[in-house]
Each structure stands twice: as structure tokens, then as C-alpha cells.
Design a protein around this motif. Structure first.
Motif, PDB file in Angstrom:
ATOM      1  N   SER A 146       4.255  17.547  14.013  1.00 22.29           N
ATOM      2  CA  SER A 146       3.604  16.586  14.895  1.00 22.29           C
ATOM      3  C   SER A 146       3.472  15.213  14.231  1.00 22.29           C
ATOM      4  O   SER A 146       3.280  15.098  13.011  1.00 22.29           O
ATOM      5  N   ILE A 147       3.562  14.194  15.071  1.00 22.98           N
ATOM      6  CA  ILE A 147       3.389  12.828  14.578  1.00 22.98           C
ATOM      7  C   ILE A 147       1.977  12.633  14.044  1.00 22.98           C
ATOM      8  O   ILE A 147       1.773  11.959  13.022  1.00 22.98           O
ATOM      9  N   ASN A 148       0.977  13.237  14.701  1.00 24.68           N
ATOM     10  CA  ASN A 148      -0.404  13.091  14.239  1.00 24.68           C
ATOM     11  C   ASN A 148      -0.594  13.681  12.846  1.00 24.68           C
ATOM     12  O   ASN A 148      -1.336  13.129  12.026  1.00 24.68           O
ATOM     13  N   ILE A 149       0.079  14.789  12.565  1.00 28.59           N
ATOM     14  CA  ILE A 149      -0.032  15.405  11.235  1.00 28.59           C
ATOM     15  C   ILE A 149       0.554  14.482  10.171  1.00 28.59           C
ATOM     16  O   ILE A 149      -0.011  14.293   9.093  1.00 28.59           O
ATOM     17  N   ILE A 150       1.704  13.897  10.476  1.00 33.68           N
ATOM     18  CA  ILE A 150       2.354  13.012   9.496  1.00 33.68           C
ATOM     19  C   ILE A 150       1.520  11.758   9.259  1.00 33.68           C
ATOM     20  O   ILE A 150       1.323  11.331   8.103  1.00 33.68           O
ATOM     21  N   LEU A 151       1.011  11.171  10.327  1.00 32.27           N
ATOM     22  CA  LEU A 151       0.221   9.952  10.156  1.00 32.27           C
ATOM     23  C   LEU A 151      -1.102  10.233   9.441  1.00 32.27           C
ATOM     24  O   LEU A 151      -1.552   9.428   8.609  1.00 32.27           O
ATOM     25  N   GLU A 152      -1.744  11.346   9.736  1.00 24.66           N
ATOM     26  CA  GLU A 152      -2.987  11.690   9.050  1.00 24.66           C
ATOM     27  C   GLU A 152      -2.733  11.977   7.573  1.00 24.66           C
ATOM     28  O   GLU A 152      -3.516  11.578   6.710  1.00 24.66           O
ATOM     29  N   SER A 153      -1.649  12.660   7.296  1.00 25.91           N
ATOM     30  CA  SER A 153      -1.296  12.922   5.890  1.00 25.91           C
ATOM     31  C   SER A 153      -1.013  11.619   5.152  1.00 25.91           C
ATOM     32  O   SER A 153      -1.419  11.444   3.992  1.00 25.91           O
ATOM     33  N   ALA A 154      -0.327  10.689   5.815  1.00 26.86           N
ATOM     34  CA  ALA A 154      -0.038   9.398   5.178  1.00 26.86           C
ATOM     35  C   ALA A 154      -1.315   8.601   4.947  1.00 26.86           C
ATOM     36  O   ALA A 154      -1.468   7.941   3.908  1.00 26.86           O
ATOM     37  N   ARG A 155      -2.259   8.667   5.883  1.00 22.02           N
ATOM     38  CA  ARG A 155      -3.518   7.935   5.716  1.00 22.02           C
ATOM     39  C   ARG A 155      -4.314   8.450   4.523  1.00 22.02           C
ATOM     40  O   ARG A 155      -4.933   7.666   3.785  1.00 22.02           O
ATOM     41  N   ARG A 156      -4.333   9.757   4.325  1.00 22.46           N
ATOM     42  CA  ARG A 156      -5.077  10.325   3.201  1.00 22.46           C
ATOM     43  C   ARG A 156      -4.400  10.043   1.856  1.00 22.46           C
ATOM     44  O   ARG A 156      -5.084   9.909   0.839  1.00 22.46           O
ATOM     45  N   ALA A 157      -3.093   9.980   1.845  1.00 23.63           N
ATOM     46  CA  ALA A 157      -2.384   9.791   0.573  1.00 23.63           C
ATOM     47  C   ALA A 157      -2.349   8.335   0.125  1.00 23.63           C
ATOM     48  O   ALA A 157      -2.411   8.043  -1.077  1.00 23.63           O
ATOM     49  N   LEU A 158      -2.245   7.442   1.068  1.00 26.28           N
ATOM     50  CA  LEU A 158      -2.104   6.028   0.705  1.00 26.28           C
ATOM     51  C   LEU A 158      -3.434   5.444   0.245  1.00 26.28           C
ATOM     52  O   LEU A 158      -4.502   5.798   0.755  1.00 26.28           O
ATOM     53  N   LYS A 159      -3.331   4.524  -0.693  1.00 30.53           N
ATOM     54  CA  LYS A 159      -4.461   3.753  -1.186  1.00 30.53           C
ATOM     55  C   LYS A 159      -4.108   2.261  -1.091  1.00 30.53           C
ATOM     56  O   LYS A 159      -2.911   1.902  -1.049  1.00 30.53           O
ATOM     57  N   PRO A 160      -5.105   1.416  -1.067  1.00 33.09           N
ATOM     58  CA  PRO A 160      -4.782  -0.027  -0.972  1.00 33.09           C
ATOM     59  C   PRO A 160      -3.876  -0.515  -2.098  1.00 33.09           C
ATOM     60  O   PRO A 160      -3.050  -1.416  -1.880  1.00 33.09           O
ATOM     61  N   TRP A 161      -4.024   0.040  -3.301  1.00 33.82           N
ATOM     62  CA  TRP A 161      -3.205  -0.406  -4.416  1.00 33.82           C
ATOM     63  C   TRP A 161      -1.721  -0.131  -4.177  1.00 33.82           C
ATOM     64  O   TRP A 161      -0.858  -0.858  -4.683  1.00 33.82           O
ATOM     65  N   ASP A 162      -1.404   0.920  -3.417  1.00 30.37           N
ATOM     66  CA  ASP A 162       0.002   1.220  -3.135  1.00 30.37           C
ATOM     67  C   ASP A 162       0.655   0.092  -2.332  1.00 30.37           C
ATOM     68  O   ASP A 162       1.792  -0.309  -2.618  1.00 30.37           O
ATOM     69  N   ILE A 163      -0.049  -0.407  -1.349  1.00 31.01           N
ATOM     70  CA  ILE A 163       0.490  -1.516  -0.546  1.00 31.01           C
ATOM     71  C   ILE A 163       0.541  -2.800  -1.366  1.00 31.01           C
ATOM     72  O   ILE A 163       1.518  -3.561  -1.301  1.00 31.01           O
ATOM     73  N   ILE A 164      -0.509  -3.043  -2.160  1.00 36.13           N
ATOM     74  CA  ILE A 164      -0.539  -4.257  -2.985  1.00 36.13           C
ATOM     75  C   ILE A 164       0.597  -4.246  -4.004  1.00 36.13           C
ATOM     76  O   ILE A 164       1.266  -5.264  -4.245  1.00 36.13           O
ATOM     77  N   SER A 165       0.815  -3.086  -4.629  1.00 36.00           N
ATOM     78  CA  SER A 165       1.908  -2.995  -5.612  1.00 36.00           C
ATOM     79  C   SER A 165       3.260  -3.241  -4.963  1.00 36.00           C
ATOM     80  O   SER A 165       4.162  -3.856  -5.567  1.00 36.00           O
ATOM     81  N   ALA A 166       3.447  -2.764  -3.734  1.00 36.13           N
ATOM     82  CA  ALA A 166       4.706  -3.019  -3.022  1.00 36.13           C
ATOM     83  C   ALA A 166       4.895  -4.510  -2.764  1.00 36.13           C
ATOM     84  O   ALA A 166       6.016  -5.038  -2.901  1.00 36.13           O
ATOM     85  N   MET A 167       3.813  -5.205  -2.401  1.00 32.92           N
ATOM     86  CA  MET A 167       3.909  -6.650  -2.168  1.00 32.92           C
ATOM     87  C   MET A 167       4.233  -7.404  -3.465  1.00 32.92           C
ATOM     88  O   MET A 167       5.048  -8.335  -3.476  1.00 32.92           O
TER      89      MET A 167
END
Length: 352
Positions: free
Chosen positions: A266-287
Motif C-alpha cells: 500500500s502507498i500509505n504503508i510506504i509513506l508512513e515508513s518513509a516518514r518514520r525513517a527520515l529526519k530533517p538532517w537527511d534532507i539538509i545533507s542532500a541539499m
């Protein structure tokens, strides 16, 4: 005393204190000695020829000439003459030149320093910067998003198959989100930009260099670094983080749609799993990574462009070399930044 005689057509000859005049072939006898005169004056009717330079020690000998029947004179230099040392003596590195890749690398470092200094001083051509920003950003969105979508679907196929077999389908979204945010999105976007924008930068500046347009800018009083290089570096460094963020979003969306449509996750399972795994530093490091990659692409491409030589062939070689060196620099910088950003044991997946 030894003498050497030869025949020559001197209209009038004056040698020291003796002179003679003749209309035809004249015979000149010059005494041979180890000390030669330092000044010989030959006076002709139309013009005057003066030899004021000290002569070398020479010997004159008569050799029969088969062309006109008269003997000709050949000059033999003394082998024991001590010649003065020449002013241009060959040194150890007189004929050595650095390899092309070496001085191009140094030119890239110097160019990067000049860009930083000119940017801090505020000497930026704003109109040209906006034009380059429009070129790097909106013009590259389509190809970047298309590439990110198919890369996301390809990784989804590999992850979902293995994780579903192990009963870890709820961890698929988290693993995909971490892979996209930390590595895939900045690297894939930078590769696309290097192939599309970096090659264009190198080709444009290389053509301007071989056609001497950069010299024209200097003559007109404009600094080529301010007008050509700095706007491209700033535009690439600003546009690439936004492209990376959009590529991350499209990649995750395509992965969720593929997992839901083909593998039943399910799309909801994937998005919920991604929300729990990601942290703000992951996005900042990508930038941060994408910004560093953008600076590498633009500086290398501009440096290779302004050091182009050899006409159209040199432009092609500089363009190819700029793309290759940019890709190598991206991979090296990605390893270095990942090593400093993500040290120790990770705990991003413990909450899944």
C-alpha cells in the motif's frame, strides 16, 4: 709571415695604411697572424661598409672554383678558439612544461578562489546570473524528473522483491526514502546537470576562448570572471538543491505507485515508513551535497572552457574532459561528504 691571397671585385679598398684602386679583379694580400685587427673599413663607390665588431681568428685558403675559373676563398675557424658562453644557457627545466591536466587543475582552484572573492565583494553581474539561473533550473526540470522517476522505479523493484520475501514490506518505504534522500537524488540530479549544463558551459567558454572573445571583454574593461564564470557558478549552486528536492519527491512518488500497483504494498504503508525513517538532517545533507556538486560542475566546466586551445577540436576535447572530470569530482565529493555526515551506527530504521 704567412699570407693568403684571393681575387675579388673590390672597386676600392682601404686596409689600414695601404690602399689601391682597380677596375677589374684585384688581388688582396692579408698577413696572417694571431692578432687580427679590430677594425676593418671597406669603402666602395656607392656605399660604405664598416666592420666594427672584433673578428674571430680565421684562416683564408684558396680553393679552385669550377664555376667561373677563378679561385674562391674559404674561411676556416680555428678549433682552439675559446668561444664566450651564450646568454641563453639551457637549464634543468628550460624545456619542461607541466602536464595539461596539472595546470588545468591549478587553474580550476584559482578560478574557484576568484569566484569566492568576487562574490564576497559583491561584483556579480545580476542580469547574466538570472539568465543562467533560468537556464540551469527550469530548463533542466524535465530531464531531471524523468530520470529520477525511472531510477526510483528500478530501485523499488529490487527492494520490494527482497523485503517482501523476508516479511519486511513495512520497511520498504523507509529504505527507499533514506536511499533517495542521502545518495540517489543529489547524485543522479548532479549527473544529469553535468551532462546537460556542464558540457554547455565548457563548449561556450571554449568557443569564446579560441575566438578571442574573452580578450575582447578585457579590452572593453570587463572582467571575464565577473561576466562569464561567477554567474554560472552561482546559478548552478542555487538551482541544484531545488532540483534535488523535486527529484526526491518524484522518485518517492513513482516508487510508491509501482509498489502499490505491482507488488501490492500500500502507498500509505510506504509513506508512513518513509516518514518514520527520515529526519530533517537527511534532507539538509542532500541539499548541502547538491550545492557542493553544483559548484564542482560549474567551476570545472568553466575552467576547462577558458583553458581551451586548438580550435574546434580543442573545444570538443575540453567539453568531453570537463564532463568526465565533473563526474569523477562528484563521486569523490559524495564519498567525502557522506563519510563526515553519517558516522557511527545508524538508528533510522529502528522505529519501523
Amino acid at each position: 709571415m704567412q699570407t693568403a691571397s684571393y681575387l675579388h671585385t673590390f672597386p676600392y679598398c682601404s686596409y689600414r695604411r695601404s690602399s689601391f684602386k682597380s677596375d677589374g679583379w684585384n688581388k688582396l694580400q692579408i698577413p696572417y697572424s694571431s692578432r687580427l685587427p679590430e677594425k676593418v673599413v671597406l669603402i666602395g663607390r656607392p656605399q660604405t661598409c664598416k666592420l666594427l665588431r672584433p673578428l674571430k681568428e680565421t684562416r683564408l685558403c684558396a680553393v679552385p672554383n669550377t664555376d667561373d675559373g677563378h679561385p674562391s676563398v674559404s674561411v676556416l675557424e680555428d678549433s682552439n678558439t675559446n668561444h664566450a658562453p651564450t646568454l641563453e644557457e639551457e637549464t634543468l627545466f628550460s624545456k619542461w612544461s607541466p602536464p595539461r591536466y596539472l595546470w588545468r587543475g591549478f587553474s580550476a582552484l584559482i578560478l574557484a578562489g576568484q569566484v569566492i572573492i568576487r562574490t564576497l565583494k559583491g561584483k556579480v553581474h545580476r542580469k547574466n546570473t538570472l539568465q543562467q539561473l533560468r537556464r540551469v533550473g527550469p530548463s533542466s526540470v524535465g530531464v531531471c524528473l524523468l530520470t529520477a522517476a525511472f531510477v526510483g522505479m528500478a530501485f523499488t523493484i529490487q527492494f520490494v522483491r527482497e523485503f517482501t520475501r523476508l516479511g519486511l514490506s513495512r520497511a520498504v518505504g523507509g529504505v527507499l526514502a533514506l536511499a533517495f534522500a542521502r545518495e540517489l537524488s543529489p547524485v543522479v540530479t548532479s549527473i544529469v546537470v553535468a551532462g546537460r549544463i556542464g558540457s554547455a558551459f565548457a563548449a561556450e567558454l571554449g568557443t569564446m576562448q579560441v575566438s578571442e572573445q574573452t580578450d575582447t571583454l578585457r579590452v572593453l574593461g570587463a572582467n571575464p570572471v565577473d561576466y562569464l564564470v561567477t554567474p554560472r557558478v552561482i546559478a548552478t549552486s542555487i538551482a541544484l538543491p531545488f532540483l534535488t528536492l523535486m527529484c526526491f519527491t518524484v522518485g518517492m512518488a513513482s516508487s510508491a505507485l509501482l509498489a502499490d500497483g505491482i507488488y501490492g504494498v500500500s502507498i500509505n504503508i510506504i509513506l508512513e515508513s518513509a516518514r518514520r525513517a527520515l529526519k530533517p538532517w537527511d534532507i539538509i545533507s542532500a541539499m548541502i551535497k547538491s550545492q557542493a556538486f553544483g559548484a564542482i560542475i560549474s567551476i570545472v566546466s568553466c575552467a576547462w572552457g577558458v583553458t581551451t586551445m586548438g580550435g574546434a577540436k580543442g573545444v570538443g576535447e575540453s567539453t568531453t574532459s570537463a564532463v568526465v572530470i565533473s563526474l569523477v569530482g562528484i563521486f569523490i565529493a559524495d564519498f567525502v561528504l557522506s563519510y563526515f555526515f553519517f558516522q557511527g551506527v545508524g538508528d533510522s530504521l529502528k522505529n519501523l
